[in-house]
Scaffold this motif. Structure first.
Motif, PDB file in Angstrom:
ATOM      1  N   GLN A  59      34.954  71.670  99.109  1.00 15.82           N
ATOM      2  CA  GLN A  59      34.678  71.722  97.667  1.00 15.82           C
ATOM      3  C   GLN A  59      34.913  70.361  97.041  1.00 15.82           C
ATOM      4  OE1 GLN A  59      37.473  74.624  96.239  1.00 15.82           O
ATOM      5  NE2 GLN A  59      39.086  73.136  95.921  1.00 15.82           N
ATOM      6  N   ASP A  60      34.282  70.126  95.900  1.00 17.56           N
ATOM      7  CA  ASP A  60      34.531  68.923  95.123  1.00 17.56           C
ATOM      8  C   ASP A  60      35.934  69.015  94.527  1.00 17.56           C
ATOM      9  OD1 ASP A  60      31.906  68.478  95.751  1.00 17.56           O
ATOM     10  OD2 ASP A  60      31.146  68.754  93.713  1.00 17.56           O
ATOM     11  N   HIS A 115      38.803  55.014  97.119  1.00 17.18           N
ATOM     12  CA  HIS A 115      38.039  53.798  96.843  1.00 17.18           C
ATOM     13  C   HIS A 115      37.349  53.292  98.120  1.00 17.18           C
ATOM     14  CE1 HIS A 115      36.943  50.121  94.787  1.00 17.18           C
ATOM     15  NE2 HIS A 115      37.452  49.427  95.795  1.00 17.18           N
ATOM     16  N   THR A 116      38.059  53.314  99.235  1.00 15.98           N
ATOM     17  CA  THR A 116      37.485  52.898 100.517  1.00 15.98           C
ATOM     18  C   THR A 116      36.317  53.799 100.907  1.00 15.98           C
ATOM     19  OG1 THR A 116      39.615  52.017 101.244  1.00 15.98           O
ATOM     20  CG2 THR A 116      37.992  52.480 102.961  1.00 15.98           C
ATOM     21  N   LEU A 117      36.492  55.107 100.720  1.00 16.28           N
ATOM     22  CA  LEU A 117      35.427  56.058 101.029  1.00 16.28           C
ATOM     23  C   LEU A 117      34.215  55.850 100.119  1.00 16.28           C
ATOM     24  CD1 LEU A 117      37.629  59.218 101.627  1.00 16.28           C
ATOM     25  CD2 LEU A 117      36.228  58.048 103.357  1.00 16.28           C
ATOM     26  N   GLN A 118      34.469  55.531  98.855  1.00 16.68           N
ATOM     27  CA  GLN A 118      33.380  55.268  97.917  1.00 16.68           C
ATOM     28  C   GLN A 118      32.639  53.987  98.287  1.00 16.68           C
ATOM     29  OE1 GLN A 118      35.737  55.882  94.128  1.00 16.68           O
ATOM     30  NE2 GLN A 118      33.712  56.593  93.504  1.00 16.68           N
ATOM     31  N   ASN A 119      33.386  52.934  98.641  1.00 19.62           N
ATOM     32  CA  ASN A 119      32.754  51.668  99.026  1.00 19.62           C
ATOM     33  C   ASN A 119      31.837  51.845 100.235  1.00 19.62           C
ATOM     34  OD1 ASN A 119      33.827  50.135  97.000  1.00 19.62           O
ATOM     35  ND2 ASN A 119      35.485  49.298  98.228  1.00 19.62           N
ATOM     36  N   ALA A 120      32.209  52.757 101.123  1.00 19.89           N
ATOM     37  CA  ALA A 120      31.390  53.034 102.298  1.00 19.89           C
ATOM     38  C   ALA A 120      30.219  53.947 101.962  1.00 19.89           C
ATOM     39  CB  ALA A 120      32.248  53.663 103.393  1.00 19.89           C
ATOM     40  N   GLY A 121      30.222  54.510 100.755  1.00 22.46           N
ATOM     41  CA  GLY A 121      29.157  55.409 100.342  1.00 22.46           C
ATOM     42  C   GLY A 121      29.345  56.840 100.807  1.00 22.46           C
ATOM     43  N   LEU A 122      30.509  57.137 101.380  1.00 25.53           N
ATOM     44  CA  LEU A 122      30.761  58.478 101.897  1.00 25.53           C
ATOM     45  C   LEU A 122      31.149  59.477 100.821  1.00 25.53           C
ATOM     46  CD1 LEU A 122      32.739  57.394 105.072  1.00 25.53           C
ATOM     47  CD2 LEU A 122      30.419  58.323 104.995  1.00 25.53           C
ATOM     48  N   VAL A 123      31.702  58.973  99.730  1.00 23.96           N
ATOM     49  CA  VAL A 123      32.187  59.832  98.646  1.00 23.96           C
ATOM     50  C   VAL A 123      31.581  59.351  97.338  1.00 23.96           C
ATOM     51  CG1 VAL A 123      34.254  60.469  97.318  1.00 23.96           C
ATOM     52  CG2 VAL A 123      34.330  60.470  99.809  1.00 23.96           C
ATOM     53  N   LEU A 124      31.183  60.305  96.524  1.00 19.79           N
ATOM     54  CA  LEU A 124      30.662  60.028  95.184  1.00 19.79           C
ATOM     55  C   LEU A 124      31.679  60.490  94.159  1.00 19.79           C
ATOM     56  CD1 LEU A 124      27.066  61.443  95.732  1.00 19.79           C
ATOM     57  CD2 LEU A 124      27.777  59.047  95.834  1.00 19.79           C
ATOM     58  N   SER A 125      31.638  59.886  92.977  1.00 18.86           N
ATOM     59  CA  SER A 125      32.527  60.328  91.903  1.00 18.86           C
ATOM     60  C   SER A 125      31.719  60.513  90.628  1.00 18.86           C
ATOM     61  CB  SER A 125      33.643  59.307  91.669  1.00 18.86           C
ATOM     62  OG  SER A 125      33.111  58.081  91.238  1.00 18.86           O
ATOM     63  N   GLU A 126      32.161  61.490  89.836  1.00 17.48           N
ATOM     64  CA  GLU A 126      31.498  61.785  88.568  1.00 17.48           C
ATOM     65  C   GLU A 126      32.569  62.116  87.540  1.00 17.48           C
ATOM     66  OE1 GLU A 126      28.383  65.041  86.648  1.00 17.48           O
ATOM     67  OE2 GLU A 126      28.730  65.015  88.803  1.00 17.48           O
ATOM     68  N   HIS A 156      38.617  63.887  83.670  1.00 19.74           N
ATOM     69  CA  HIS A 156      38.770  63.978  85.120  1.00 19.74           C
ATOM     70  C   HIS A 156      37.620  63.280  85.845  1.00 19.74           C
ATOM     71  CE1 HIS A 156      42.018  66.862  84.685  1.00 19.74           C
ATOM     72  NE2 HIS A 156      41.271  67.499  83.787  1.00 19.74           N
ATOM     73  N   ILE A 157      37.929  62.798  87.030  1.00 15.32           N
ATOM     74  CA  ILE A 157      36.905  62.274  87.917  1.00 15.32           C
ATOM     75  C   ILE A 157      36.821  63.231  89.102  1.00 15.32           C
ATOM     76  CG2 ILE A 157      36.192  60.375  89.415  1.00 15.32           C
ATOM     77  CD1 ILE A 157      37.725  58.500  87.549  1.00 15.32           C
ATOM     78  N   ILE A 158      35.643  63.753  89.326  1.00 20.04           N
ATOM     79  CA  ILE A 158      35.417  64.719  90.398  1.00 20.04           C
ATOM     80  C   ILE A 158      34.795  63.980  91.583  1.00 20.04           C
ATOM     81  CG2 ILE A 158      34.294  66.888  91.056  1.00 20.04           C
ATOM     82  CD1 ILE A 158      36.287  67.163  88.710  1.00 20.04           C
ATOM     83  N   TYR A 159      35.406  64.166  92.750  1.00 24.42           N
ATOM     84  CA  TYR A 159      34.929  63.514  93.975  1.00 24.42           C
ATOM     85  C   TYR A 159      34.173  64.530  94.825  1.00 24.42           C
ATOM     86  CZ  TYR A 159      37.977  59.730  92.614  1.00 24.42           C
ATOM     87  OH  TYR A 159      38.572  58.705  91.913  1.00 24.42           O
ATOM     88  N   SER A 160      33.089  64.061  95.450  1.00 24.91           N
ATOM     89  CA  SER A 160      32.280  64.918  96.320  1.00 24.91           C
ATOM     90  C   SER A 160      31.762  64.078  97.482  1.00 24.91           C
ATOM     91  CB  SER A 160      31.122  65.527  95.543  1.00 24.91           C
ATOM     92  OG  SER A 160      30.280  64.509  95.033  1.00 24.91           O
ATOM     93  N   LEU A 161      31.354  64.775  98.540  1.00 21.25           N
ATOM     94  CA  LEU A 161      30.794  64.085  99.696  1.00 21.25           C
ATOM     95  C   LEU A 161      29.369  63.636  99.410  1.00 21.25           C
ATOM     96  CD1 LEU A 161      31.805  66.143 102.854  1.00 21.25           C
ATOM     97  CD2 LEU A 161      32.736  63.985 102.039  1.00 21.25           C
ATOM     98  N   ASN A 162      29.024  62.497  99.940  1.00 25.58           N
ATOM     99  CA  ASN A 162      27.655  62.011  99.889  1.00 25.58           C
ATOM    100  C   ASN A 162      27.046  62.288 101.257  1.00 25.58           C
ATOM    101  OD1 ASN A 162      25.248  60.735  99.563  1.00 25.58           O
ATOM    102  ND2 ASN A 162      26.099  58.700  99.211  1.00 25.58           N
ATOM    103  N   THR A 163      26.468  63.447 101.408  1.00 19.09           N
ATOM    104  CA  THR A 163      25.970  63.868 102.721  1.00 19.09           C
ATOM    105  C   THR A 163      24.804  63.010 103.201  1.00 19.09           C
ATOM    106  OG1 THR A 163      24.607  65.549 101.640  1.00 19.09           O
ATOM    107  CG2 THR A 163      26.754  66.252 102.473  1.00 19.09           C
ATOM    108  N   THR A 164      24.116  62.326 102.305  1.00 17.32           N
ATOM    109  CA  THR A 164      23.010  61.465 102.694  1.00 17.32           C
ATOM    110  C   THR A 164      23.481  60.363 103.635  1.00 17.32           C
ATOM    111  OG1 THR A 164      21.947  61.890 100.581  1.00 17.32           O
ATOM    112  CG2 THR A 164      21.169  59.980 101.799  1.00 17.32           C
TER     113      THR A 164
END
Length: 91
Positions: A25-26, A48-59, A64-72
């Motif tokens: 879940q997000d 932050h490391t996961l986001q830099n790699a493009g693996l995690v997105l934030s909204e 609140h900032i909600i984190y989710s997987l970037n399955t692409t």
């Protein structure tokens, strides 16, 4: 997508655990932090490391900032690995 950044991000067991959580879940950073015995700034660093790699997105949603997987990106990495694997078989 930078394969180097992706593999570096995936090399850490904490980050792999965060991915497992986000697979279900997000979540907010606070929700994620509840699953670990480390400081919230440490969790933020991993995110932050996961986001830099493009693996995690934030909204941002309100405060609140909600984190989710970037399955692409995961699909891109698997496709890249299959391509590399196929080239090795051709040799």
């Amino acid at each position: 997508m930078s394969a180097t950044l992706v593999f570096k991000a995936l090399s850490d067991p904490t980050r792999r655990s965060i991915i497992e959580l986000l697979k279900k879940q997000d979540m907010t950073a606070g929700d994620i932090a509840e699953h670990f015995q480390m400081t919230k700034p440490s969790i933020s660093h991993h995110l932050h490391t996961l986001q830099n790699a493009g693996l995690v997105l934030s909204e941002r949603k309100g405060q609140h900032i909600i984190y989710s997987l970037n399955t692409t990106v995961f699909q891109d990495i698997v496709a890249w690995m299959l391509t590399v694997s196929g080239k090795e078989k051709e040799k």
